[in-house]
Design a protein around this motif. Structure first.
Motif: not given
Length: 376
Positions: A76-80, A84-86, A201-206, A245-252
């Motif tokens: 399992l991979d967790i990103f910002s 960015v891989l966390l 992908w882990v963001g603030n409150h999402l 999903l709008d605030p997340f800029t990861a390509p996937e």
């Protein structure tokens, strides 16, 4: 040793109930299963599968079909939010050296696999039917069904879910399902070649995830903090999910957003949990699965612990010296494992809601997966 009972009624045709029927039939017990939905439907998009669940599938005898129709992978991979891989969380191969440690499958696909195995086991399945009344004595349970018929059984197994009517009847003082403060969005999308295992992908409150469910498909899931459990109109599902999903800029994530449309089977539900203190049985009636330990999906283990309930119950009915001893041993084997999943999942949600310590979040995930890898 011969089983303690000759007949059983399973109430509820979900994953736990079907698993109980399969395991009891292996031991020569006559099983009736009643399911209130006349179409035996299972709603939802994908369901994440961990190594302990794959181990349970092997016990049930459905592992090979899952591997053919679902998707298995390792890790399992967790990103910002930016990609960015966390951290990377290992998923040990506890179902066998040749079986990956995790995976996912469409819920209706898994339901069909289990339904086919339930019917093949010789279980008498009755749809559009449930229990309207029951009366217990020292020797059995007499049941009145909603279709006007009556039956008598050595044991009744309640697997009728989070809003269990049997729980209300047997354990009227049990807690009610508790809203966690989060909701989950799910959708089904074509799987790009780059998505080969679970990605978060882990963001603030999402929190956003992608998980392959077959050779060609993946499911998107989004955990959203929602202080108020208000109604979300279905006609707004697609628009709201895209906006999340709008605030997340990861390509996937950007690619997944671009693929969302009216064919993506977008669904939303509030996340609720429940942990009922033991005992989980009264006389010759016992509750399993979500009826007594419903969890949020943070550890991807809700289906797992319900299926494990069925396996352990059947083992104890085969090996114990009395029915009471079997039900007591079943509870003792299940309590700590189920408590861990429900409470740790709730804690993970609290950390996400409060913007808490990410190191604690990682520690809980690693420790929980290690504990769940242990034998049941």
């Amino acid at each position: 040793m011969a089983a303690l009972i000759q007949s059983a009624l399973v109430v509820g045709g979900g994953f736990s109930g079907m698993s109980a029927a399969i395991e009891l039939r292996k031991r020569g017990i006559a099983v009736d299963l009643v399911e209130i939905d006349p179409h035996w439907r299972n709603y939802g998009a994908g369901i994440s599968i961990g190594g302990p669940t794959l181990r349970a599938f092997r016990t049930l005898g459905i592992l090979e079909r899952f591997l053919d129709e679902g998707y298995a992978c390792d890790g399992l991979d967790i990103f910002s939010p930016e990609g960015v891989l966390l951290t990377q969380v290992p998923t040990p191969r506890i179902a066998g050296d040749e079986v990956p440690g995790s995976g996912a499958v469409m819920r209706p696909v898994l339901a069909k696999i289990l339904a086919d195995a339930t019917r093949a086991s010789g279980t008498d399945v009755r749809l559009g039917c449930t229990v309207s009344a029951l009366e217990q004595d020292a020797d059995g349970v007499t049941v009145d069904f909603s279709d006007g018929s009556r039956g008598r059984y050595d044991l009744l197994i309640g697997a009728d879910g989070l809003y269990s009517g049997l729980r209300e009847r047997l354990l009227p003082d049990a807690p009610k399902p508790r809203y966690s403060g989060q909701g989950v969005w799910r959708a089904v999308l074509p799987r790009p070649a780059s998505v080969t295992r679970t990605m978060l992908w882990v963001g603030n409150h999402l929190k956003i995830g992608l998980n392959p469910v077959s050779r060609d498909e993946m499911y998107l899931f989004v955990n959203e903090d929602r202080p108020v459990n208000d109604l979300v109109p279905p006609e707004e599902f697609l628009t709201r999910l895209k906006a999340l999903l709008d605030p997340f800029t990861a390509p996937e994530v950007r690619n997944a957003r671009a693929m969302l449309d009216e064919h993506s089977l977008v669904i939303f539900r509030p996340l609720e949990g429940l942990l009922v203190e033991q005992p989980w049985y009264r006389g010759r009636t016992v509750l399993i699965g979500d009826a007594v330990h419903a969890t949020t999906p943070h550890l991807a283990s809700g289906a797992c612990i319900g299926i494990e309930d069925a396996i352990v119950l059947a083992e104890e009915l085969e090996n114990a010296s009395s029915l009471t001893a079997a039900l007591e041993s079943f509870q003792q084997r299940r309590w700590e494992r189920c408590r861990l999943v429900v409470e740790n999942s709730m804690r993970l949600g609290e950390i996400e809601i409060n913007g808490g310590d990410k190191a604690e979040h990682m520690r809980i995930m690693h420790a929980s997966f290690a504990a769940l890898a242990q034998p049941i």
